[in-house]
Design an enzyme around this catalytic site. Structure first.
Site, mmCIF file in Angstrom:
data_model
loop_
_atom_site.group_PDB
_atom_site.id
_atom_site.type_symbol
_atom_site.label_atom_id
_atom_site.label_comp_id
_atom_site.label_asym_id
_atom_site.label_seq_id
_atom_site.Cartn_x
_atom_site.Cartn_y
_atom_site.Cartn_z
ATOM 1 N N GLU A 114 0.835 -1.202 0.000
ATOM 2 C CA GLU A 114 0.000 0.000 0.000
ATOM 3 C C GLU A 114 0.871 1.253 0.000
ATOM 4 O OE1 GLU A 114 -2.945 0.039 3.122
ATOM 5 O OE2 GLU A 114 -3.667 -1.980 2.617
ATOM 6 N N GLU A 181 -8.273 1.922 -4.464
ATOM 7 C CA GLU A 181 -9.400 1.637 -3.557
ATOM 8 C C GLU A 181 -10.086 2.928 -3.103
ATOM 9 O OE1 GLU A 181 -8.458 -1.021 -0.314
ATOM 10 O OE2 GLU A 181 -10.449 -0.780 0.582
#
Ligand code: KIV
Length: 263
Positions: A114, A181
């Site tokens: 991430e 996301e």
């Protein structure tokens, strides 16, 4: 047998065919899900849907390796991505050491980390050393505590610019694809159009290069809450409860096992 997809075929799918990614945490579901999914993601979301924790932060590398092994065993022909959990890629050296641990102890094809431009040096270090990396930008579940919740990204012009810069940086660092996301759909579309690698969305609208969902969400097994972006393709929780209630009823009433289940 060769894998269904490779890094190169995933890259080439951009603009040709949307990619189908789904999470998997065990061999049984991996085998079932692999029939239709292009990519299985052993997401650290397993810390919530499998281990029952409130967020992904406490997932460990050993936990990810354990589940990735199970998924690899259940779907040996699938392209498998293993999430690097929180705290395992703080420096490029620790990231490489931990990613090597994943590669040497599982047959995962790639890891996922991430972060955007701030993590580009880590993506580059991993790819330079033979570890394929799937990026993950936009809403970052591992930042939930530092950000004070799950915040949709791309709501302001500054955030939109940051996301475009993040995607470019991750692509230039050598990632073969990335997840985006919890991002406004128009911004996610712009992001997908701005890079040459596939951008796979979750809560990021339809105009990206593929979609990913958590399997227990899309099968309706997870009941605690349903985010707006989840579509339930099955009412799994009701079906499971009904089946188990029926089993309990038959055991209690001595209807099971019947003649045909008896040696
Ligand atoms: O951990 C996970 O399941 C993920 C998906 C939500 C993309 O990272």
């Amino acid at each position: 047998m060769s894998k269904k997809l490779t890094i190169s075929s995933i890259k080439k799918s951009k603009g040709v065919k949307p990619l189908v990614m789904i999470t998997a945490y065990d061999a049984l579901f991996a085998s079932l899900l692999s029939e239709s999914a292009d990519i299985l993601l052993v997401g650290d979301s397993l810390n919530m849907s499998f281990a029952g924790k409130k967020d992904t932060i406490s997932a460990t590398l050993q936990q990810m390796i354990y589940h990735t092994n199970a998924v690899c065993a259940g779907a040996p022909e699938s392209f498998i991505v293993c999430d690097m959990p929180f705290g395992t890629y703080v420096t490029k050296e620790s990231a490489l050491e931990n990613a090597i641990e994943v590669f040497q102890n599982t047959s995962a094809d790639s890891v996922k980390i991430e972060g955007g431009a701030d993590k580009a040096h880590i993506v580059k270090y991993l790819t330079d050393n033979g570890i394929a990396v799937c990026g993950h930008i936009g809403l970052l579940p591992q930042s939930v505590r530092s950000e004070g919740g799950y915040k949709v990204k791309g709501r302001t012009e500054t955030e939109a610019k940051e996301l475009l810069a993040d995607a470019k940086a991750i692509e230039e660092a050598g990632a073969f694809c990335m997840v985006i996301e919890g991002t406004k759909a128009d911004v996610a579309k712009e992001v997908a159009q701005s890079v040459s690698i596939p951008v796979i969305g979750i809560g990021a609208g339809a105009d990206v290069d593929g979609q990913v969902l958590v399997f227990s969400d899309m099968l309706g097994l997870f009941e605690a809450f349903t985010p707006k972006f989840v579509k339930k393709y099955l009412d799994g929780a009701s079906l499971v409860k009904e089946a188990v209630a029926q089993y309990a009823h038959e055991v209690t009433n001595k209807k099971f096992p019947a003649e045909e289940h008896t040696y």
